[in-house]
Scaffold this motif. Sequence first.
Motif, PDB file in Angstrom:
ATOM      1  N   VAL A  44       0.857  -1.187   0.000  1.00 26.23           N
ATOM      2  CA  VAL A  44       0.000   0.000   0.000  1.00 26.23           C
ATOM      3  C   VAL A  44       0.894   1.239   0.000  1.00 26.23           C
ATOM      4  O   VAL A  44       1.913   1.272   0.703  1.00 26.23           O
ATOM      5  CB  VAL A  44      -0.915   0.025   1.251  1.00 26.23           C
ATOM      6  N   TYR A  45       0.470   2.250  -0.761  1.00 26.68           N
ATOM      7  CA  TYR A  45       1.186   3.519  -0.810  1.00 26.68           C
ATOM      8  C   TYR A  45       0.259   4.639  -0.360  1.00 26.68           C
ATOM      9  O   TYR A  45      -0.861   4.757  -0.868  1.00 26.68           O
ATOM     10  CB  TYR A  45       1.670   3.820  -2.242  1.00 26.68           C
ATOM     11  N   PRO A  46       0.718   5.499   0.560  1.00 25.82           N
ATOM     12  CA  PRO A  46      -0.091   6.661   0.910  1.00 25.82           C
ATOM     13  C   PRO A  46      -0.038   7.681  -0.228  1.00 25.82           C
ATOM     14  O   PRO A  46       0.957   7.775  -0.943  1.00 25.82           O
ATOM     15  CB  PRO A  46       0.583   7.191   2.179  1.00 25.82           C
ATOM     16  N   VAL A  47      -1.120   8.431  -0.374  1.00 29.93           N
ATOM     17  CA  VAL A  47      -1.194   9.484  -1.391  1.00 29.93           C
ATOM     18  C   VAL A  47      -1.458  10.793  -0.648  1.00 29.93           C
ATOM     19  O   VAL A  47      -2.429  10.900   0.100  1.00 29.93           O
ATOM     20  CB  VAL A  47      -2.307   9.208  -2.415  1.00 29.93           C
ATOM     21  N   CYS A  48      -0.571  11.780  -0.863  1.00 25.52           N
ATOM     22  CA  CYS A  48      -0.659  13.050  -0.146  1.00 25.52           C
ATOM     23  C   CYS A  48      -0.731  14.210  -1.142  1.00 25.52           C
ATOM     24  O   CYS A  48      -0.108  14.171  -2.200  1.00 25.52           O
ATOM     25  CB  CYS A  48       0.556  13.249   0.748  1.00 25.52           C
ATOM     26  N   ASP A  49      -1.488  15.240  -0.773  1.00 26.11           N
ATOM     27  CA  ASP A  49      -1.571  16.435  -1.612  1.00 26.11           C
ATOM     28  C   ASP A  49      -0.318  17.294  -1.422  1.00 26.11           C
ATOM     29  O   ASP A  49       0.598  16.932  -0.679  1.00 26.11           O
ATOM     30  CB  ASP A  49      -2.869  17.207  -1.345  1.00 26.11           C
ATOM     31  N   ALA A  50      -0.280  18.451  -2.084  1.00 29.80           N
ATOM     32  CA  ALA A  50       0.901  19.320  -2.043  1.00 29.80           C
ATOM     33  C   ALA A  50       1.229  19.797  -0.637  1.00 29.80           C
ATOM     34  O   ALA A  50       2.379  20.092  -0.321  1.00 29.80           O
ATOM     35  CB  ALA A  50       0.691  20.517  -2.968  1.00 29.80           C
ATOM     36  N   ALA A  51       0.231  19.862   0.242  1.00 32.11           N
ATOM     37  CA  ALA A  51       0.454  20.286   1.629  1.00 32.11           C
ATOM     38  C   ALA A  51       0.842  19.122   2.535  1.00 32.11           C
ATOM     39  O   ALA A  51       1.031  19.305   3.737  1.00 32.11           O
ATOM     40  CB  ALA A  51      -0.801  20.967   2.170  1.00 32.11           C
ATOM     41  N   GLY A  52       0.942  17.905   1.982  1.00 29.60           N
ATOM     42  CA  GLY A  52       1.312  16.741   2.773  1.00 29.60           C
ATOM     43  C   GLY A  52       0.151  16.037   3.442  1.00 29.60           C
ATOM     44  O   GLY A  52       0.349  15.102   4.210  1.00 29.60           O
ATOM     45  N   ARG A  53      -1.094  16.503   3.171  1.00 31.32           N
ATOM     46  CA  ARG A  53      -2.271  15.864   3.766  1.00 31.32           C
ATOM     47  C   ARG A  53      -2.552  14.526   3.084  1.00 31.32           C
ATOM     48  O   ARG A  53      -2.531  14.424   1.858  1.00 31.32           O
ATOM     49  CB  ARG A  53      -3.484  16.771   3.645  1.00 31.32           C
ATOM     50  N   LEU A  54      -2.840  13.530   3.891  1.00 30.19           N
ATOM     51  CA  LEU A  54      -3.186  12.203   3.391  1.00 30.19           C
ATOM     52  C   LEU A  54      -4.576  12.267   2.754  1.00 30.19           C
ATOM     53  O   LEU A  54      -5.558  12.568   3.430  1.00 30.19           O
ATOM     54  CB  LEU A  54      -3.176  11.194   4.549  1.00 30.19           C
ATOM     55  N   VAL A  55      -4.647  12.014   1.440  1.00 28.48           N
ATOM     56  CA  VAL A  55      -5.933  12.110   0.727  1.00 28.48           C
ATOM     57  C   VAL A  55      -6.429  10.760   0.228  1.00 28.48           C
ATOM     58  O   VAL A  55      -7.548  10.649  -0.269  1.00 28.48           O
ATOM     59  CB  VAL A  55      -5.867  13.110  -0.451  1.00 28.48           C
ATOM     60  N   GLY A  56      -5.621   9.722   0.374  1.00 30.76           N
ATOM     61  CA  GLY A  56      -6.036   8.394  -0.070  1.00 30.76           C
ATOM     62  C   GLY A  56      -4.878   7.421   0.039  1.00 30.76           C
ATOM     63  O   GLY A  56      -3.772   7.786   0.452  1.00 30.76           O
TER      64      GLY A  56
END
Length: 194
Positions: free
Chosen positions: A175-187
Amino acid sequence: MDRIEAIASDAATLAPPEAAALLSLLPDAELATVLRALSPSVAEDVLLALGDERRRAVLAAAPPDEGRQWARNLTYPDDSVGRIMEPPHAVFGPGLTVAETVERIRELVKSTLVTYGFVTDAAGVLHGVVAMRDLLLAGRDDRLDAVMLREPFSLRPEMPLLEAARLVVARHFPVYPVCDAAGRLVGIVRGRTL
């Protein structure tokens, strides 16, 4: 194989418009359940093929975290990591103890597959990842911020799938975490899906 799995299996063999036509006969909540049994990319394609009104109804009938994730995924370009994300269920604060985390995971695994725990702050910024092995070997009173892997590898939702595949080819994580430009976990994205 139960009825939902059989319908999902049939839908997965069809092109999205045909799968949407087959599934459109189901009530909204049941259709959402079938979509949860499909791979994220197939579910997204079927949702798009349903049309706006029915898609909104199915998203509303889905469990809240799934509906929000599907709606978020549809905002990303085709063939991007964002289109194949799943909601991250095992998200914990850094101050939780190992014992508290294990109890929460015991509840989570009744309804979802948990591979890693994701440690985020109050704003949802990913600070670490905890493997089940780490929880098993840690002391019950240890805090997650003491046992987590800091600065974990993550993908970006707008990243093209081909680029993501190149980045993960040597990592082999389930599993890989997906983070937005601000580093927030989005999926999250499962390695087998990617």
